[in-house]
Design an enzyme around this catalytic site. Structure first.
Site, mmCIF file in Angstrom:
data_model
loop_
_atom_site.group_PDB
_atom_site.id
_atom_site.type_symbol
_atom_site.label_atom_id
_atom_site.label_comp_id
_atom_site.label_asym_id
_atom_site.label_seq_id
_atom_site.Cartn_x
_atom_site.Cartn_y
_atom_site.Cartn_z
ATOM 1 N N LEU A 199 0.849 -1.189 0.000
ATOM 2 C CA LEU A 199 0.000 0.000 0.000
ATOM 3 C C LEU A 199 0.885 1.239 0.000
ATOM 4 O O LEU A 199 1.846 1.321 0.772
ATOM 5 C CB LEU A 199 -0.903 0.017 1.229
ATOM 6 N N CYS A 265 -17.430 -3.469 2.773
ATOM 7 C CA CYS A 265 -16.735 -3.386 4.054
ATOM 8 C C CYS A 265 -17.588 -3.960 5.185
ATOM 9 O O CYS A 265 -18.804 -4.112 5.063
ATOM 10 C CB CYS A 265 -16.388 -1.931 4.367
ATOM 11 N N CYS A 280 -11.794 -0.243 10.664
ATOM 12 C CA CYS A 280 -10.914 -1.030 9.790
ATOM 13 C C CYS A 280 -9.470 -0.653 10.063
ATOM 14 O O CYS A 280 -9.165 0.516 10.359
ATOM 15 C CB CYS A 280 -11.280 -0.759 8.324
ATOM 16 N N ASP A 281 -8.582 -1.624 9.922
ATOM 17 C CA ASP A 281 -7.160 -1.408 10.153
ATOM 18 C C ASP A 281 -6.582 -0.349 9.226
ATOM 19 O O ASP A 281 -5.625 0.342 9.566
ATOM 20 C CB ASP A 281 -6.415 -2.736 9.961
ATOM 21 N N CYS A 321 -17.948 -2.613 -13.752
ATOM 22 C CA CYS A 321 -18.048 -3.863 -12.995
ATOM 23 C C CYS A 321 -19.380 -4.572 -13.233
ATOM 24 O O CYS A 321 -19.461 -5.803 -13.151
ATOM 25 C CB CYS A 321 -17.873 -3.593 -11.502
ATOM 26 N N CYS A 330 -14.117 -11.005 -8.443
ATOM 27 C CA CYS A 330 -13.315 -9.830 -8.090
ATOM 28 C C CYS A 330 -13.988 -8.983 -7.018
ATOM 29 O O CYS A 330 -13.369 -8.626 -6.020
ATOM 30 C CB CYS A 330 -13.063 -8.997 -9.345
ATOM 31 N N CYS A 334 -10.710 -4.576 -2.140
ATOM 32 C CA CYS A 334 -10.738 -3.806 -0.896
ATOM 33 C C CYS A 334 -10.888 -2.318 -1.202
ATOM 34 O O CYS A 334 -10.286 -1.801 -2.150
ATOM 35 C CB CYS A 334 -9.440 -4.055 -0.127
#
Length: 380
Positions: A199, A265, A280-281, A321, A330, A334
């Site tokens: 990231l 999420c 979330c982390d 999409c 897919c 994230c």
């Protein structure tokens, strides 16, 4: 109620290493206070009790950082003691507690290894590959490589029969070396692997960091790692690679266990050193603080408007999409990997073309692997 997952940062953003691509160093630096301190014992006790009170059949406590072992082994001995105390007091005889920890391995000695074995911790060990791969980015505070310390930790885990997996960060350089990395892991009998795309900083433009992983590099990585894995699999050797395990689950019509493959999420209950709770982390940021241990219950946090806003942000789907052949595999990935999609502003997976390339070039083989797994389950 589904299993309750609580991710705890007992030492906040403190770390004894200086990995070049550390996402949490970036996240913490964007808060008003970067290091929120080692979690006080009263806060930890209240957190454990609240988790057990909230849980129905499974409560998972995962410890990350920074580096969680900086809190000290005595700290974790109190964790398991309080878990047993509050579990007994709750009267929930069918409630199970799972413990996990993600560590860089730098402080691991025989006492830590024995503790993890005796208390059934699942350990994630951060290791990128052989020394010349690992030491490119995983450095200590003096700027020196950490490969030997991490391998010593792995040897102790093997000796003490600790359940552990290896987490490897995929950079552009690592992606091109995946054949060598995979063979290195195989040589050392590392049978449970996670490969996580690196990231880049939240507010930076993609491609500006030295460790950048391009779309082309990631697409080739996905094909190369699958081919290596599939060749072994057909020969009767199964290596668990998390993203492949989850894609096979999806092909079998089952839900994935990996959060980033759900297409939306969820609230992860990430708890920082000062007791602050986040969704979330990847988003332990001041604007996403949902509450504080002892001030709001987990149910109140789940029902809060801020939590609902966080969940809703992940539900928008790019137009591309909707008609994609592989949308159910897919699922746009994230949210942390999504970038604005043209004029619409809807966030789309940065690695969309890499993932599409993999599925389009290896769909037949992935389906074959899924069918083998199905037959194995049926005992045929």
């Amino acid at each position: 109620m589904p299993p309750v997952n609580i991710l705890i940062k007992p030492a906040s953003s403190k770390c004894n290493m200086r990995c070049r691509y550390c996402f949490y160093h970036d996240v913490a630096s964007q808060r008003e206070v970067a290091d929120l301190g080692v979690m006080r014992e009263n806060t930890l006790k209240e957190l454990i009790k609240s988790g057990i009170d909230y849980g129905d059949h499974v409560v998972s406590f995962a410890f990350q950082g920074g580096e969680p072992t900086l809190a000290g082994i005595t700290y974790f001995e109190k964790v398991v003691s309080w878990q047993q105390q509050f579990l007994q007091e709750s009267g929930k005889k069918n409630l199970r507690i799972h413990n996990a920890i993600q560590t860089n391995g730098y402080l691991i000695d025989e006492k830590w290894a024995e503790f993890f074995h005796d208390h059934h911790f699942l350990v994630g060990l951060s290791l990128d590959g052989p020394a010349n791969v690992h030491d490119k980015n995983r450095l200590d505070a003096r700027g020196e490589g950490t490969f030997s310390q991490v391998m010593q930790a792995a040897e102790l885990f093997d000796r003490y029969q600790v359940d552990y997996n290896v987490l490897s960060v995929v950079t552009g350089q690592n992606a091109m070396a995946i054949k060598r990395i995979y063979r290195f892991f195989a040589k050392h009998n590392f049978g449970y692997l996670q490969f996580i795309p690196c990231l880049e900083p939240l507010k930076s433009q993609r491609g500006t960091e030295s460790y950048h992983l391009s779309v082309q590099e990631y697409g080739q990585f996905l094909i190369d790692i699958f081919d290596l894995w599939f060749a072994d699999f057909k020969m009767g050797k199964y290596t668990s690679i998390r993203h492949l395990d989850n894609w096979i689950l999806l092909m079998l019509g089952e839900p994935p266990e990996a959060c980033n493959m759900n297409g939306r999420c969820s609230i992860q209950f990430v708890v920082e050193g000062d007791g602050g709770i986040y969704p979330c982390d990847f988003y332990v940021l001041d604007e996403w603080r949902l509450g504080t241990v002892g001030e709001q219950s987990f149910q109140e946090i789940m029902d809060s408007e801020r939590a609902k806003d966080f969940l809703l942000e992940s539900l928008k789907v790019p137009q591309d999409c909707l008609g994609c052949r592989y949308k159910e595999l897919c699922r746009n990935g994230c949210k942390r990997d999504r970038v604005p999609d043209g004029s619409s502003g809807v966030l789309k997976n940065y690695y969309c073309q890499a993932i599409y390339r993999f599925f389009s070039e290896r769909e037949k083989e992935l389906m074959e692997a899924a069918q083998i797994v199905r037959r194995q389950r049926q005992g045929r």
